[in-house]
Motif scaffolding. Sequence first.
Motif, PDB file in Angstrom:
ATOM      1  N   SER A 162       0.834  -1.207   0.000  1.00  0.00           N
ATOM      2  CA  SER A 162       0.000   0.000   0.000  1.00  0.00           C
ATOM      3  C   SER A 162       0.867   1.254   0.000  1.00  0.00           C
ATOM      4  O   SER A 162       0.543   2.241  -0.661  1.00  0.00           O
ATOM      5  CB  SER A 162      -0.927  -0.005   1.222  1.00  0.00           C
ATOM      6  N   PHE A 163       1.977   1.228   0.739  1.00  0.00           N
ATOM      7  CA  PHE A 163       2.901   2.370   0.733  1.00  0.00           C
ATOM      8  C   PHE A 163       3.551   2.529  -0.634  1.00  0.00           C
ATOM      9  O   PHE A 163       3.755   3.640  -1.121  1.00  0.00           O
ATOM     10  CB  PHE A 163       3.973   2.188   1.800  1.00  0.00           C
ATOM     11  N   LEU A 164       3.907   1.413  -1.251  1.00  0.00           N
ATOM     12  CA  LEU A 164       4.541   1.460  -2.561  1.00  0.00           C
ATOM     13  C   LEU A 164       3.608   2.082  -3.592  1.00  0.00           C
ATOM     14  O   LEU A 164       4.018   2.925  -4.399  1.00  0.00           O
ATOM     15  CB  LEU A 164       4.940   0.045  -2.994  1.00  0.00           C
ATOM     16  N   LEU A 165       2.338   1.705  -3.545  1.00  0.00           N
ATOM     17  CA  LEU A 165       1.364   2.257  -4.480  1.00  0.00           C
ATOM     18  C   LEU A 165       1.122   3.741  -4.214  1.00  0.00           C
ATOM     19  O   LEU A 165       0.937   4.529  -5.146  1.00  0.00           O
ATOM     20  CB  LEU A 165       0.048   1.481  -4.382  1.00  0.00           C
ATOM     21  N   ALA A 166       1.147   4.123  -2.933  1.00  0.00           N
ATOM     22  CA  ALA A 166       0.942   5.540  -2.593  1.00  0.00           C
ATOM     23  C   ALA A 166       2.093   6.408  -3.082  1.00  0.00           C
ATOM     24  O   ALA A 166       1.900   7.571  -3.453  1.00  0.00           O
ATOM     25  CB  ALA A 166       0.773   5.689  -1.085  1.00  0.00           C
ATOM     26  N   ALA A 167       3.301   5.848  -3.085  1.00  0.00           N
ATOM     27  CA  ALA A 167       4.476   6.617  -3.495  1.00  0.00           C
ATOM     28  C   ALA A 167       4.729   6.554  -5.000  1.00  0.00           C
ATOM     29  O   ALA A 167       5.570   7.291  -5.519  1.00  0.00           O
ATOM     30  CB  ALA A 167       5.715   6.103  -2.752  1.00  0.00           C
ATOM     31  N   PHE A 168       4.014   5.682  -5.697  1.00  0.00           N
ATOM     32  CA  PHE A 168       4.280   5.485  -7.121  1.00  0.00           C
ATOM     33  C   PHE A 168       3.882   6.703  -7.943  1.00  0.00           C
ATOM     34  O   PHE A 168       2.831   7.297  -7.734  1.00  0.00           O
ATOM     35  CB  PHE A 168       3.518   4.260  -7.628  1.00  0.00           C
ATOM     36  N   GLU A 169       4.760   7.091  -8.850  1.00  0.00           N
ATOM     37  CA  GLU A 169       4.493   8.166  -9.790  1.00  0.00           C
ATOM     38  C   GLU A 169       4.882   7.684 -11.180  1.00  0.00           C
ATOM     39  O   GLU A 169       5.664   6.744 -11.347  1.00  0.00           O
ATOM     40  CB  GLU A 169       5.280   9.425  -9.412  1.00  0.00           C
ATOM     41  N   ARG A 170       4.370   8.359 -12.190  1.00  0.00           N
ATOM     42  CA  ARG A 170       4.580   7.919 -13.568  1.00  0.00           C
ATOM     43  C   ARG A 170       6.060   7.861 -13.937  1.00  0.00           C
ATOM     44  O   ARG A 170       6.478   6.998 -14.706  1.00  0.00           O
ATOM     45  CB  ARG A 170       3.843   8.857 -14.524  1.00  0.00           C
ATOM     46  N   LYS A 171       6.858   8.748 -13.346  1.00  0.00           N
ATOM     47  CA  LYS A 171       8.281   8.793 -13.676  1.00  0.00           C
ATOM     48  C   LYS A 171       9.011   7.515 -13.230  1.00  0.00           C
ATOM     49  O   LYS A 171      10.118   7.227 -13.686  1.00  0.00           O
ATOM     50  CB  LYS A 171       8.932   9.999 -13.007  1.00  0.00           C
ATOM     51  N   HIS A 172       8.380   6.743 -12.324  1.00  0.00           N
ATOM     52  CA  HIS A 172       8.998   5.510 -11.843  1.00  0.00           C
ATOM     53  C   HIS A 172       8.611   4.293 -12.674  1.00  0.00           C
ATOM     54  O   HIS A 172       9.055   3.189 -12.371  1.00  0.00           O
ATOM     55  CB  HIS A 172       8.580   5.258 -10.386  1.00  0.00           C
ATOM     56  N   SER A 173       7.805   4.485 -13.704  1.00  0.00           N
ATOM     57  CA  SER A 173       7.237   3.357 -14.452  1.00  0.00           C
ATOM     58  C   SER A 173       8.317   2.457 -15.042  1.00  0.00           C
ATOM     59  O   SER A 173       8.215   1.221 -14.973  1.00  0.00           O
ATOM     60  CB  SER A 173       6.329   3.875 -15.572  1.00  0.00           C
ATOM     61  N   PHE A 174       9.357   3.049 -15.620  1.00  0.00           N
ATOM     62  CA  PHE A 174      10.406   2.254 -16.267  1.00  0.00           C
ATOM     63  C   PHE A 174      11.104   1.345 -15.267  1.00  0.00           C
ATOM     64  O   PHE A 174      11.269   0.134 -15.501  1.00  0.00           O
ATOM     65  CB  PHE A 174      11.429   3.188 -16.941  1.00  0.00           C
ATOM     66  N   ILE A 175      11.505   1.902 -14.119  1.00  0.00           N
ATOM     67  CA  ILE A 175      12.228   1.123 -13.114  1.00  0.00           C
ATOM     68  C   ILE A 175      11.346   0.028 -12.527  1.00  0.00           C
ATOM     69  O   ILE A 175      11.782  -1.120 -12.367  1.00  0.00           O
ATOM     70  CB  ILE A 175      12.742   2.052 -11.995  1.00  0.00           C
ATOM     71  N   VAL A 176      10.090   0.368 -12.229  1.00  0.00           N
ATOM     72  CA  VAL A 176       9.167  -0.611 -11.660  1.00  0.00           C
ATOM     73  C   VAL A 176       8.901  -1.746 -12.650  1.00  0.00           C
ATOM     74  O   VAL A 176       8.895  -2.925 -12.290  1.00  0.00           O
ATOM     75  CB  VAL A 176       7.848   0.063 -11.246  1.00  0.00           C
ATOM     76  N   ALA A 177       8.715  -1.382 -13.926  1.00  0.00           N
ATOM     77  CA  ALA A 177       8.433  -2.396 -14.949  1.00  0.00           C
ATOM     78  C   ALA A 177       9.601  -3.368 -15.099  1.00  0.00           C
ATOM     79  O   ALA A 177       9.408  -4.591 -15.150  1.00  0.00           O
ATOM     80  CB  ALA A 177       8.132  -1.716 -16.287  1.00  0.00           C
ATOM     81  N   VAL A 178      10.817  -2.833 -15.148  1.00  0.00           N
ATOM     82  CA  VAL A 178      12.001  -3.687 -15.277  1.00  0.00           C
ATOM     83  C   VAL A 178      12.122  -4.610 -14.067  1.00  0.00           C
ATOM     84  O   VAL A 178      12.364  -5.821 -14.203  1.00  0.00           O
ATOM     85  CB  VAL A 178      13.273  -2.830 -15.422  1.00  0.00           C
ATOM     86  N   THR A 179      11.936  -4.054 -12.876  1.00  0.00           N
ATOM     87  CA  THR A 179      12.072  -4.840 -11.649  1.00  0.00           C
ATOM     88  C   THR A 179      11.041  -5.958 -11.579  1.00  0.00           C
ATOM     89  O   THR A 179      11.368  -7.104 -11.243  1.00  0.00           O
ATOM     90  CB  THR A 179      11.925  -3.928 -10.419  1.00  0.00           C
ATOM     91  N   VAL A 180       9.795  -5.647 -11.900  1.00  0.00           N
ATOM     92  CA  VAL A 180       8.729  -6.650 -11.828  1.00  0.00           C
ATOM     93  C   VAL A 180       8.954  -7.768 -12.840  1.00  0.00           C
ATOM     94  O   VAL A 180       8.838  -8.959 -12.510  1.00  0.00           O
ATOM     95  CB  VAL A 180       7.354  -5.978 -12.064  1.00  0.00           C
ATOM     96  N   VAL A 181       9.290  -7.401 -14.076  1.00  0.00           N
ATOM     97  CA  VAL A 181       9.483  -8.410 -15.123  1.00  0.00           C
ATOM     98  C   VAL A 181      10.667  -9.317 -14.798  1.00  0.00           C
ATOM     99  O   VAL A 181      10.568 -10.552 -14.869  1.00  0.00           O
ATOM    100  CB  VAL A 181       9.691  -7.722 -16.493  1.00  0.00           C
ATOM    101  N   VAL A 182      11.798  -8.716 -14.413  1.00  0.00           N
ATOM    102  CA  VAL A 182      12.990  -9.511 -14.100  1.00  0.00           C
ATOM    103  C   VAL A 182      12.744 -10.405 -12.886  1.00  0.00           C
ATOM    104  O   VAL A 182      13.140 -11.574 -12.869  1.00  0.00           O
ATOM    105  CB  VAL A 182      14.198  -8.584 -13.866  1.00  0.00           C
ATOM    106  N   SER A 183      12.083  -9.870 -11.868  1.00  0.00           N
ATOM    107  CA  SER A 183      11.796 -10.663 -10.674  1.00  0.00           C
ATOM    108  C   SER A 183      10.883 -11.843 -10.992  1.00  0.00           C
ATOM    109  O   SER A 183      11.087 -12.954 -10.489  1.00  0.00           O
ATOM    110  CB  SER A 183      11.143  -9.782  -9.606  1.00  0.00           C
TER     111      SER A 183
END
Length: 243
Positions: free
Chosen positions: A180-201
């Motif tokens: 819930s904290f991660l979603l609250a802090a998420f902004e569009r500028k973080h999309s690239f890093i989050v996408a790479v992390t989720v896919v690789v994980s």
Amino acid sequence: MPTQPAGFWQGAKDSQAIIWTYLPVSFAFGVSATQFGFSAWEALFLSCSMYAGASQFLVVALLGSGTSIWMTALTVIALDIRHLLYGPALYNLIDNKLNLKKTAVWAWGLTDEVFASGMIKLSQRRQEWSESWMLGLSLCSWLSWATGSFLGGMFADQVSQMPQFLQAALDFLLPALFLSFLLAAFERKHSFIVAVTVVVSAIACYLIDLSAAIFIGISSGIFAGLFKHYVLKKPDPEYQGQT
């Protein structure tokens, strides 16, 4: 009219979301500790001396199964190495001069959830952030974890009579809170890093195992951030002007 920095009691008030999640999870830790032969006081000692959150479950399991204290320590250090990054990440967003004594106290309490709360405050309401607020947030969060650990050890026998679905729900509360904290802090500028992390994980979890996926996911997120900053030349706005 300029916004006033939040004080200690506001930090304590803002810690309620963490407290109400920490209490049942730490209670479950106290129960788990007694099942591996530890007393309620020893469970409290672990929560006061190491305060490693979910990693404490691993500590009691390893020590309870006969693993040496050195191997246990190395395992926990490897799992919690990410905490070395929490202080610098917050420091880069703090404009005010820090008080060494206060910093030493609230920095010790930088769990995942406290760090996430601090990052949200600094990113979205920076003028309200203060060290007194961080002290209230971190100290109250720690007190709830320590209290829950002791109570779990004291009432472990009664927990065995709870329905299985309630016992299973305790294990999900901590990751749900951090999500819930991660979603609250998420902004569009973080999309690239989050996408790479989720896919690789996800790939690492499927091809190897969950433990390896955690380490590989963390590493991929770090490299994705470095790639974005130095290769794509897209630094985050809050860091501009500081380099």
